[in-house]
Design a protein around this motif. Structure first.
Motif, PDB file in Angstrom:
ATOM      1  N   TYR A   1       0.862  -1.181   0.000  1.00  0.00           N
ATOM      2  CA  TYR A   1       0.000   0.000   0.000  1.00  0.00           C
ATOM      3  C   TYR A   1       0.899   1.231   0.000  1.00  0.00           C
ATOM      4  O   TYR A   1       1.891   1.303   0.730  1.00  0.00           O
ATOM      5  N   HIS A   2       0.554   2.229  -0.802  1.00  0.00           N
ATOM      6  CA  HIS A   2       1.460   3.362  -1.010  1.00  0.00           C
ATOM      7  C   HIS A   2       1.825   4.085   0.280  1.00  0.00           C
ATOM      8  O   HIS A   2       2.926   4.610   0.407  1.00  0.00           O
ATOM      9  N   ARG A   3       0.929   4.102   1.258  1.00  0.00           N
ATOM     10  CA  ARG A   3       1.215   4.843   2.488  1.00  0.00           C
ATOM     11  C   ARG A   3       2.199   4.134   3.409  1.00  0.00           C
ATOM     12  O   ARG A   3       2.693   4.743   4.352  1.00  0.00           O
TER      13      ARG A   3
ATOM     14  N   GLN B   1       5.023  -0.767  -5.365  1.00  0.00           N
ATOM     15  CA  GLN B   1       3.605  -0.459  -5.333  1.00  0.00           C
ATOM     16  C   GLN B   1       2.983  -0.987  -6.625  1.00  0.00           C
ATOM     17  O   GLN B   1       3.686  -1.380  -7.552  1.00  0.00           O
TER      18      GLN B   1
ATOM     19  N   GLN C   1       1.290   1.658 -12.288  1.00  0.00           N
ATOM     20  CA  GLN C   1       0.417   2.829 -12.457  1.00  0.00           C
ATOM     21  C   GLN C   1      -0.898   2.485 -13.149  1.00  0.00           C
ATOM     22  O   GLN C   1      -1.964   2.953 -12.754  1.00  0.00           O
TER      23      GLN C   1
ATOM     24  N   MET D   1      -3.163   0.751 -10.517  1.00  0.00           N
ATOM     25  CA  MET D   1      -3.031   1.252  -9.148  1.00  0.00           C
ATOM     26  C   MET D   1      -4.340   1.181  -8.371  1.00  0.00           C
ATOM     27  O   MET D   1      -5.386   1.627  -8.849  1.00  0.00           O
TER      28      MET D   1
END
Length: 194
Positions: free
Chosen positions: A53-55, A68, A71, A74
């Motif tokens: 997860y990007h966070r 991640q 694109q 995503m």
């Protein structure tokens, strides 16, 4: 030709809303859940990647690559993680897939799945069934499913079951349901981990 697990994909995506914080950092026996998942898959696979997860991607400390979703897919759930992981590793053959919220999983399960893969040379997936429940995110998938993955994602379909309906799947019964316990909530954590 003997089958081998050439890639390992650890899925650490999602926002963990039901858990209240990211499950990757929950602990079992003084290890983070994501560390447990990495160690299980590293034991059986030649190359591994964590799809995060990007966070939290920058917070994961591990000796395997952390990426991640690509694109173009995503945020489209586990199918996007599977697609992104396969593309990041870029090898042919079987991929072991695990989520970071199954802290009781062992490498032995994947060795049993691999044994079945060796008997199913044209199969696309080897998926355990435990206590009558299909476990598609603790399974083996062959890289040959990439076109089906891309088609489903392009159509906005995120269901793993939709994928299973389009590929050649061998289901394998696993007797020990405790290995597949998925920690989704703090209540689950208190019940199974604490």
């Amino acid at each position: 030709m003997d089958a081998a697990i050439t890639g390992g994909i650890i899925l650490a995506g999602g926002s963990s809303r039901r858990f209240g914080e990211h499950k990757a950092f929950a602990q079992y026996k003084e290890r983070y859940f994501y560390e447990i998942a990495v160690s299980v898959v590293q034991e059986v696979a030649e190359q591994c990647v964590v799809v995060a997860y990007h966070r939290i991607a920058s917070q994961l400390s591990t000796n395997v690559s952390v990426i991640q979703d690509r694109q173009e897919v995503m945020g489209q759930g586990p199918l996007a993680g599977l697609y992104s992981g396969m593309n990041a590793i870029g090898v042919e053959g079987w991929f072991a897939v695990i989520t970071c919220d199954t802290p009781f999983m062992t490498a032995d399960v994947y060795y049993r799945l691999l044994h079945m893969a060796q008997q199913e040379p044209d199969g696309d997936a080897i998926v355990p069934v435990s206590a009558g429940v299909i476990q598609p995110l603790t399974a083996l998938y062959h890289r040959r499913i990439l076109p089906q993955l891309m088609q489903l994602l392009n159509e906005g379909k995120r269901s793993v079951r939709a994928l299973l309906e389009q590929i050649a799947v061998k289901f394998v019964t696993e007797d020990d349901a405790s290995l597949f316990v998925n920690i989704n909530t703090k209540e689950d954590y208190e019940k199974y981990v604490k």
